[in-house]
Design a protein around this motif. Structure first.
Motif, PDB file in Angstrom:
ATOM      1  N   LEU A  29      -6.953 -29.967 -34.235  1.00  0.00           N
ATOM      2  CA  LEU A  29      -7.873 -30.656 -34.538  1.00  0.00           C
ATOM      3  C   LEU A  29      -7.748 -31.521 -35.731  1.00  0.00           C
ATOM      4  CD1 LEU A  29     -11.022 -31.542 -34.246  1.00  0.00           C
ATOM      5  CD2 LEU A  29     -11.480 -29.074 -35.241  1.00  0.00           C
ATOM      6  N   ALA A  30      -7.231 -30.878 -36.752  1.00  0.00           N
ATOM      7  CA  ALA A  30      -6.843 -31.447 -37.981  1.00  0.00           C
ATOM      8  C   ALA A  30      -6.004 -32.962 -37.757  1.00  0.00           C
ATOM      9  CB  ALA A  30      -6.248 -30.731 -39.153  1.00  0.00           C
ATOM     10  N   GLY A  31      -4.984 -32.640 -36.983  1.00  0.00           N
ATOM     11  CA  GLY A  31      -4.142 -33.606 -36.504  1.00  0.00           C
ATOM     12  C   GLY A  31      -4.864 -34.707 -35.988  1.00  0.00           C
ATOM     13  N   LEU A  32      -5.746 -34.344 -34.935  1.00  0.00           N
ATOM     14  CA  LEU A  32      -6.435 -35.369 -34.241  1.00  0.00           C
ATOM     15  C   LEU A  32      -7.386 -36.272 -35.160  1.00  0.00           C
ATOM     16  CD1 LEU A  32      -7.250 -36.614 -31.466  1.00  0.00           C
ATOM     17  CD2 LEU A  32      -8.989 -34.848 -31.317  1.00  0.00           C
ATOM     18  N   LEU A  33      -8.070 -35.361 -36.071  1.00  0.00           N
ATOM     19  CA  LEU A  33      -8.834 -36.189 -37.156  1.00  0.00           C
ATOM     20  C   LEU A  33      -8.140 -37.340 -37.750  1.00  0.00           C
ATOM     21  CD1 LEU A  33     -11.244 -33.542 -38.383  1.00  0.00           C
ATOM     22  CD2 LEU A  33     -11.885 -35.458 -37.391  1.00  0.00           C
ATOM     23  N   ALA A  34      -6.638 -36.807 -38.212  1.00  0.00           N
ATOM     24  CA  ALA A  34      -5.886 -37.707 -38.945  1.00  0.00           C
ATOM     25  C   ALA A  34      -5.547 -38.785 -38.248  1.00  0.00           C
ATOM     26  CB  ALA A  34      -4.538 -36.958 -39.553  1.00  0.00           C
ATOM     27  N   GLU A  35      -5.188 -38.614 -36.993  1.00  0.00           N
ATOM     28  CA  GLU A  35      -4.681 -39.595 -36.028  1.00  0.00           C
ATOM     29  C   GLU A  35      -5.815 -40.776 -36.021  1.00  0.00           C
ATOM     30  OE1 GLU A  35      -3.997 -38.591 -32.032  1.00  0.00           O
ATOM     31  OE2 GLU A  35      -2.128 -36.986 -32.699  1.00  0.00           O
ATOM     32  N   ARG A  36      -7.058 -40.358 -35.856  1.00  0.00           N
ATOM     33  CA  ARG A  36      -8.151 -41.232 -35.921  1.00  0.00           C
ATOM     34  C   ARG A  36      -8.694 -41.575 -36.958  1.00  0.00           C
ATOM     35  NH1 ARG A  36     -11.062 -38.860 -30.235  1.00  0.00           N
ATOM     36  NH2 ARG A  36      -8.940 -38.936 -29.325  1.00  0.00           N
ATOM     37  N   ASP A  37      -7.827 -41.256 -38.150  1.00  0.00           N
ATOM     38  CA  ASP A  37      -8.381 -41.762 -39.534  1.00  0.00           C
ATOM     39  C   ASP A  37     -10.053 -41.252 -39.932  1.00  0.00           C
ATOM     40  OD1 ASP A  37      -7.793 -42.580 -42.095  1.00  0.00           O
ATOM     41  OD2 ASP A  37      -8.494 -44.903 -41.557  1.00  0.00           O
ATOM     42  N   MET A  38     -10.377 -39.955 -39.409  1.00  0.00           N
ATOM     43  CA  MET A  38     -11.861 -39.637 -39.676  1.00  0.00           C
ATOM     44  C   MET A  38     -11.941 -38.584 -40.648  1.00  0.00           C
ATOM     45  SD  MET A  38     -14.057 -38.008 -36.546  1.00  0.00           S
ATOM     46  CE  MET A  38     -14.682 -39.560 -35.899  1.00  0.00           C
ATOM     47  N   THR A  39     -12.641 -38.652 -41.334  1.00  0.00           N
ATOM     48  CA  THR A  39     -13.062 -37.781 -42.254  1.00  0.00           C
ATOM     49  C   THR A  39     -14.116 -36.432 -41.802  1.00  0.00           C
ATOM     50  OG1 THR A  39     -15.126 -38.635 -43.265  1.00  0.00           O
ATOM     51  CG2 THR A  39     -13.153 -39.325 -44.111  1.00  0.00           C
ATOM     52  N   ARG A  40     -14.004 -35.451 -42.328  1.00  0.00           N
ATOM     53  CA  ARG A  40     -14.702 -34.126 -42.077  1.00  0.00           C
ATOM     54  C   ARG A  40     -16.178 -34.683 -42.245  1.00  0.00           C
ATOM     55  NH1 ARG A  40     -11.993 -28.785 -44.774  1.00  0.00           N
ATOM     56  NH2 ARG A  40      -9.942 -29.051 -43.955  1.00  0.00           N
TER      57      ARG A  40
END
Length: 120
Positions: A29-40
């Motif tokens: 999940l953290a990797g997917l957030l990083a891929e999408r340049d999305m913050t928490r």
């Protein structure tokens, strides 16, 4: 259905397996957030929860339900796939699906037909 302990100790119980699965899931999940340049914070806004709740989810300490994982995946326009494997790592054979996934949390785009509105 009642769950029973198998009597196996030393790392073969549900607790170590659950912790391992939680780490794999949150890392994916953290990797997917990083891929999408999305913050928490952005994920929290999409989920309709507090940023603290997202931090709990990403900590790996939460016992997440399948529904909460599905909600996270839906908010990221992704899917969650769960595959059971035997202890040797070979996928459990299921006649309807001869192309088993890798056993990790995999994400893929959600088709427009699979998307539904969330009720809050």
């Amino acid at each position: 259905m009642a769950w029973r302990r198998s009597g196996h100790e030393g790392g073969h119980g549900a607790a170590p397996a659950g912790a391992r699965l939680a780490r794999q899931t949150t890392a994916s999940l953290a990797g997917l957030l990083a891929e999408r340049d999305m913050t928490r914070k952005e994920l929290a806004e999409q989920l309709g929860v507090s940023p603290g709740r997202v931090s709990q989810i990403l900590s790996g300490d939460e016992n997440l339900t399948l529904r909460s994982l599905a909600a996270v995946a839906e908010s990221l326009d992704a899917t969650v796939e769960i595959t059971f494997r035997d202890a040797s790592g070979a996928p459990a054979h299921h006649p309807a699906d001869d192309t088993a996934a890798s056993g990790r949390l995999e994400t893929a785009p959600v088709s427009p037909l699979a998307t539904r509105s969330r009720h809050r």
